[in-house]
Design a protein around this motif. Structure first.
Motif, PDB file in Angstrom:
ATOM      1  N   SER A 175       0.818  -1.206   0.000  1.00  0.00           N
ATOM      2  CA  SER A 175       0.000   0.000   0.000  1.00  0.00           C
ATOM      3  C   SER A 175       0.855   1.259   0.000  1.00  0.00           C
ATOM      4  O   SER A 175       2.064   1.208   0.237  1.00  0.00           O
ATOM      5  CB  SER A 175      -0.925   0.017   1.227  1.00  0.00           C
ATOM      6  OG  SER A 175      -0.176   0.167   2.416  1.00  0.00           O
ATOM      7  N   ALA A 176       0.176   2.360  -0.253  1.00  0.00           N
ATOM      8  CA  ALA A 176       0.805   3.682  -0.183  1.00  0.00           C
ATOM      9  C   ALA A 176      -0.251   4.664   0.298  1.00  0.00           C
ATOM     10  O   ALA A 176      -1.443   4.504   0.006  1.00  0.00           O
ATOM     11  CB  ALA A 176       1.343   4.104  -1.547  1.00  0.00           C
ATOM     12  N   SER A 177       0.189   5.677   1.026  1.00  0.00           N
ATOM     13  CA  SER A 177      -0.699   6.755   1.469  1.00  0.00           C
ATOM     14  C   SER A 177      -0.700   7.855   0.419  1.00  0.00           C
ATOM     15  O   SER A 177       0.306   8.084  -0.262  1.00  0.00           O
ATOM     16  CB  SER A 177      -0.231   7.313   2.809  1.00  0.00           C
ATOM     17  OG  SER A 177      -0.372   6.326   3.806  1.00  0.00           O
ATOM     18  N   SER A 178      -1.839   8.546   0.320  1.00  0.00           N
ATOM     19  CA  SER A 178      -1.940   9.626  -0.667  1.00  0.00           C
ATOM     20  C   SER A 178      -1.084  10.810  -0.235  1.00  0.00           C
ATOM     21  O   SER A 178      -0.826  11.006   0.955  1.00  0.00           O
ATOM     22  CB  SER A 178      -3.393  10.059  -0.847  1.00  0.00           C
ATOM     23  OG  SER A 178      -3.860  10.768   0.278  1.00  0.00           O
ATOM     24  N   VAL A 179      -0.666  11.589  -1.216  1.00  0.00           N
ATOM     25  CA  VAL A 179       0.183  12.745  -0.922  1.00  0.00           C
ATOM     26  C   VAL A 179      -0.579  13.795  -0.118  1.00  0.00           C
ATOM     27  O   VAL A 179       0.029  14.552   0.640  1.00  0.00           O
ATOM     28  CB  VAL A 179       0.796  13.360  -2.208  1.00  0.00           C
ATOM     29  CG1 VAL A 179       1.710  12.371  -2.894  1.00  0.00           C
ATOM     30  CG2 VAL A 179      -0.271  13.845  -3.161  1.00  0.00           C
ATOM     31  N   GLU A 180      -1.916  13.825  -0.220  1.00  0.00           N
ATOM     32  CA  GLU A 180      -2.724  14.789   0.521  1.00  0.00           C
ATOM     33  C   GLU A 180      -3.141  14.271   1.894  1.00  0.00           C
ATOM     34  O   GLU A 180      -3.768  14.991   2.655  1.00  0.00           O
ATOM     35  CB  GLU A 180      -4.020  15.141  -0.236  1.00  0.00           C
ATOM     36  CG  GLU A 180      -3.892  15.473  -1.683  1.00  0.00           C
ATOM     37  CD  GLU A 180      -3.975  14.242  -2.582  1.00  0.00           C
ATOM     38  OE1 GLU A 180      -3.982  14.436  -3.793  1.00  0.00           O
ATOM     39  OE2 GLU A 180      -4.017  13.104  -2.077  1.00  0.00           O
ATOM     40  N   LEU A 196      -4.100   3.513  -0.694  1.00  0.00           N
ATOM     41  CA  LEU A 196      -4.414   2.632  -1.814  1.00  0.00           C
ATOM     42  C   LEU A 196      -3.724   1.303  -1.532  1.00  0.00           C
ATOM     43  O   LEU A 196      -2.524   1.281  -1.237  1.00  0.00           O
ATOM     44  CB  LEU A 196      -3.910   3.236  -3.120  1.00  0.00           C
ATOM     45  CG  LEU A 196      -4.235   2.474  -4.406  1.00  0.00           C
ATOM     46  CD1 LEU A 196      -5.750   2.346  -4.617  1.00  0.00           C
ATOM     47  CD2 LEU A 196      -3.595   3.164  -5.600  1.00  0.00           C
ATOM     48  N   VAL A 197      -4.483   0.219  -1.584  1.00  0.00           N
ATOM     49  CA  VAL A 197      -3.987  -1.096  -1.172  1.00  0.00           C
ATOM     50  C   VAL A 197      -4.222  -2.120  -2.276  1.00  0.00           C
ATOM     51  O   VAL A 197      -5.303  -2.168  -2.863  1.00  0.00           O
ATOM     52  CB  VAL A 197      -4.720  -1.585   0.113  1.00  0.00           C
ATOM     53  CG1 VAL A 197      -4.187  -2.935   0.572  1.00  0.00           C
ATOM     54  CG2 VAL A 197      -4.651  -0.545   1.218  1.00  0.00           C
ATOM     55  N   VAL A 254      -7.507 -11.420  -5.167  1.00  0.00           N
ATOM     56  CA  VAL A 254      -6.732 -10.191  -5.144  1.00  0.00           C
ATOM     57  C   VAL A 254      -7.738  -9.056  -5.253  1.00  0.00           C
ATOM     58  O   VAL A 254      -8.643  -9.096  -6.082  1.00  0.00           O
ATOM     59  CB  VAL A 254      -5.712 -10.120  -6.297  1.00  0.00           C
ATOM     60  CG1 VAL A 254      -5.015  -8.758  -6.318  1.00  0.00           C
ATOM     61  CG2 VAL A 254      -4.682 -11.231  -6.171  1.00  0.00           C
ATOM     62  N   SER A 255      -7.586  -8.066  -4.393  1.00  0.00           N
ATOM     63  CA  SER A 255      -8.469  -6.904  -4.440  1.00  0.00           C
ATOM     64  C   SER A 255      -7.638  -5.632  -4.435  1.00  0.00           C
ATOM     65  O   SER A 255      -6.483  -5.629  -4.022  1.00  0.00           O
ATOM     66  CB  SER A 255      -9.434  -6.902  -3.249  1.00  0.00           C
ATOM     67  OG  SER A 255      -8.722  -6.775  -2.031  1.00  0.00           O
ATOM     68  N   ILE A 256      -8.267  -4.570  -4.908  1.00  0.00           N
ATOM     69  CA  ILE A 256      -7.693  -3.238  -4.801  1.00  0.00           C
ATOM     70  C   ILE A 256      -8.643  -2.475  -3.896  1.00  0.00           C
ATOM     71  O   ILE A 256      -9.869  -2.527  -4.075  1.00  0.00           O
ATOM     72  CB  ILE A 256      -7.556  -2.563  -6.168  1.00  0.00           C
ATOM     73  CG1 ILE A 256      -6.606  -3.391  -7.040  1.00  0.00           C
ATOM     74  CG2 ILE A 256      -7.034  -1.126  -6.014  1.00  0.00           C
ATOM     75  CD1 ILE A 256      -6.474  -2.885  -8.442  1.00  0.00           C
ATOM     76  N   GLN A 257      -8.069  -1.800  -2.906  1.00  0.00           N
ATOM     77  CA  GLN A 257      -8.872  -1.111  -1.910  1.00  0.00           C
ATOM     78  C   GLN A 257      -8.442   0.337  -1.775  1.00  0.00           C
ATOM     79  O   GLN A 257      -7.272   0.653  -1.957  1.00  0.00           O
ATOM     80  CB  GLN A 257      -8.709  -1.799  -0.549  1.00  0.00           C
ATOM     81  CG  GLN A 257      -9.014  -3.268  -0.587  1.00  0.00           C
ATOM     82  CD  GLN A 257      -8.648  -3.984   0.709  1.00  0.00           C
ATOM     83  OE1 GLN A 257      -8.296  -3.371   1.703  1.00  0.00           O
ATOM     84  NE2 GLN A 257      -8.734  -5.306   0.683  1.00  0.00           N
ATOM     85  N   PHE A 258      -9.406   1.188  -1.453  1.00  0.00           N
ATOM     86  CA  PHE A 258      -9.115   2.563  -1.065  1.00  0.00           C
ATOM     87  C   PHE A 258      -9.669   2.714   0.339  1.00  0.00           C
ATOM     88  O   PHE A 258     -10.869   2.535   0.562  1.00  0.00           O
ATOM     89  CB  PHE A 258      -9.751   3.582  -2.016  1.00  0.00           C
ATOM     90  CG  PHE A 258      -9.552   5.001  -1.562  1.00  0.00           C
ATOM     91  CD1 PHE A 258      -8.292   5.587  -1.626  1.00  0.00           C
ATOM     92  CD2 PHE A 258     -10.600   5.741  -1.051  1.00  0.00           C
ATOM     93  CE1 PHE A 258      -8.095   6.889  -1.185  1.00  0.00           C
ATOM     94  CE2 PHE A 258     -10.415   7.046  -0.626  1.00  0.00           C
ATOM     95  CZ  PHE A 258      -9.153   7.623  -0.686  1.00  0.00           C
ATOM     96  N   ILE A 259      -8.777   3.009   1.278  1.00  0.00           N
ATOM     97  CA  ILE A 259      -9.159   3.182   2.677  1.00  0.00           C
ATOM     98  C   ILE A 259      -9.028   4.676   2.987  1.00  0.00           C
ATOM     99  O   ILE A 259      -7.911   5.179   3.108  1.00  0.00           O
ATOM    100  CB  ILE A 259      -8.257   2.359   3.627  1.00  0.00           C
ATOM    101  CG1 ILE A 259      -8.104   0.915   3.145  1.00  0.00           C
ATOM    102  CG2 ILE A 259      -8.763   2.454   5.062  1.00  0.00           C
ATOM    103  CD1 ILE A 259      -9.368   0.124   3.059  1.00  0.00           C
ATOM    104  N   THR A 267     -13.533   1.089   0.484  1.00  0.00           N
ATOM    105  CA  THR A 267     -14.140   0.556  -0.727  1.00  0.00           C
ATOM    106  C   THR A 267     -13.146  -0.374  -1.415  1.00  0.00           C
ATOM    107  O   THR A 267     -11.932  -0.225  -1.250  1.00  0.00           O
ATOM    108  CB  THR A 267     -14.590   1.688  -1.676  1.00  0.00           C
ATOM    109  OG1 THR A 267     -15.238   1.117  -2.812  1.00  0.00           O
ATOM    110  CG2 THR A 267     -13.435   2.574  -2.112  1.00  0.00           C
ATOM    111  N   TYR A 268     -13.653  -1.355  -2.158  1.00  0.00           N
ATOM    112  CA  TYR A 268     -12.762  -2.292  -2.837  1.00  0.00           C
ATOM    113  C   TYR A 268     -13.412  -2.860  -4.085  1.00  0.00           C
ATOM    114  O   TYR A 268     -14.623  -2.819  -4.256  1.00  0.00           O
ATOM    115  CB  TYR A 268     -12.356  -3.438  -1.893  1.00  0.00           C
ATOM    116  CG  TYR A 268     -13.437  -4.475  -1.709  1.00  0.00           C
ATOM    117  CD1 TYR A 268     -13.454  -5.636  -2.476  1.00  0.00           C
ATOM    118  CD2 TYR A 268     -14.465  -4.293  -0.784  1.00  0.00           C
ATOM    119  CE1 TYR A 268     -14.454  -6.584  -2.319  1.00  0.00           C
ATOM    120  CE2 TYR A 268     -15.455  -5.231  -0.617  1.00  0.00           C
ATOM    121  CZ  TYR A 268     -15.448  -6.375  -1.386  1.00  0.00           C
ATOM    122  OH  TYR A 268     -16.446  -7.311  -1.251  1.00  0.00           O
ATOM    123  N   VAL A 269     -12.540  -3.404  -4.943  1.00  0.00           N
ATOM    124  CA  VAL A 269     -12.988  -4.143  -6.116  1.00  0.00           C
ATOM    125  C   VAL A 269     -12.181  -5.437  -6.152  1.00  0.00           C
ATOM    126  O   VAL A 269     -10.985  -5.440  -5.861  1.00  0.00           O
ATOM    127  CB  VAL A 269     -12.825  -3.324  -7.420  1.00  0.00           C
ATOM    128  CG1 VAL A 269     -11.375  -3.019  -7.719  1.00  0.00           C
ATOM    129  CG2 VAL A 269     -13.487  -4.029  -8.606  1.00  0.00           C
TER     130      VAL A 269
END
Length: 178
Positions: A44-49, A54-55, A66-71, A105-107
């Motif tokens: 994951s990485a944290s947003s610059v703001e 994003l995971v 495998v999922s992509i998530q926004f926490i 949220t995730y997909v």
């Protein structure tokens, strides 16, 4: 001399959980299930703001997923699927409805995840746009990973071939009623 020894001993002591530095962005965090020996993990990485994380995650279950998530920094309420788009390096956004189970949220759709993980793995800049359950737009910008290696490691831990959607065995057909 005593000051030097004290400093050397402090340097030799491994950091505790409270003093350990957070992992660098896009550093895989893998774990092995003791019972099965199978690996799972995330990167994951944290947003610059500071708006969220994003995971890319591998969950090993009966079906590897495998999922992509926004926490987000401010958790989302649970809701029906909502629009989320990811834009990589200024290219047209890739959008789909993602699940909102509560907090994030995730997909996990194989084709969508394959497309997005491949794009994210080669990105310099990633922009995420979420339409949250209150119909507010949440934008977050992320620096891309240093190489495809961290994303590839997580995807392949789930038994996927990086860049290829997995082929799932069809569900067994129901026996005809007699």
């Amino acid at each position: 001399m005593i000051l030097f020894l004290t400093m050397a001993l402090q340097a030799a002591v491994p950091p505790t959980a409270s003093t350990a530095a957070p992992a660098a962005p896009w550093t895989p965090r893998m774990k092995t299930d003791a019972a099965t020996g199978l690996q799972s993990g995330s990167v994951s990485a944290s947003s610059v703001e500071g708006r969220g994380r994003l995971v890319v995650r591998c969950d090993r279950r009966s079906d590897n997923v495998v999922s992509i998530q926004f926490i987000p920094a401010m958790p989302f309420a649970a809701a029906t699927p909502r629009p989320v788009s990811i834009q990589v390096d200024g290219a047209p956004p890739l959008g789909a409805n993602w699940d909102f189970p509560g907090s994030g949220t995730y997909v996990a759709d194989d084709q969508i995840v394959t497309t997005l993980t491949t794009a994210i793995a080669h990105a310099k800049q990633i922009k995420v746009r979420v339409i949250d359950p209150m119909n507010n737009v949440v934008d977050a910008t992320f620096a891309g990973p240093p190489s495809e290696a961290p994303i590839k490691q997580v995807v392949e831990a789930c038994g996927y071939t990086f860049g290829q959607a997995p082929v799932r065995a069809p569900a067994p057909k129901a026996a005809p009623a007699q």
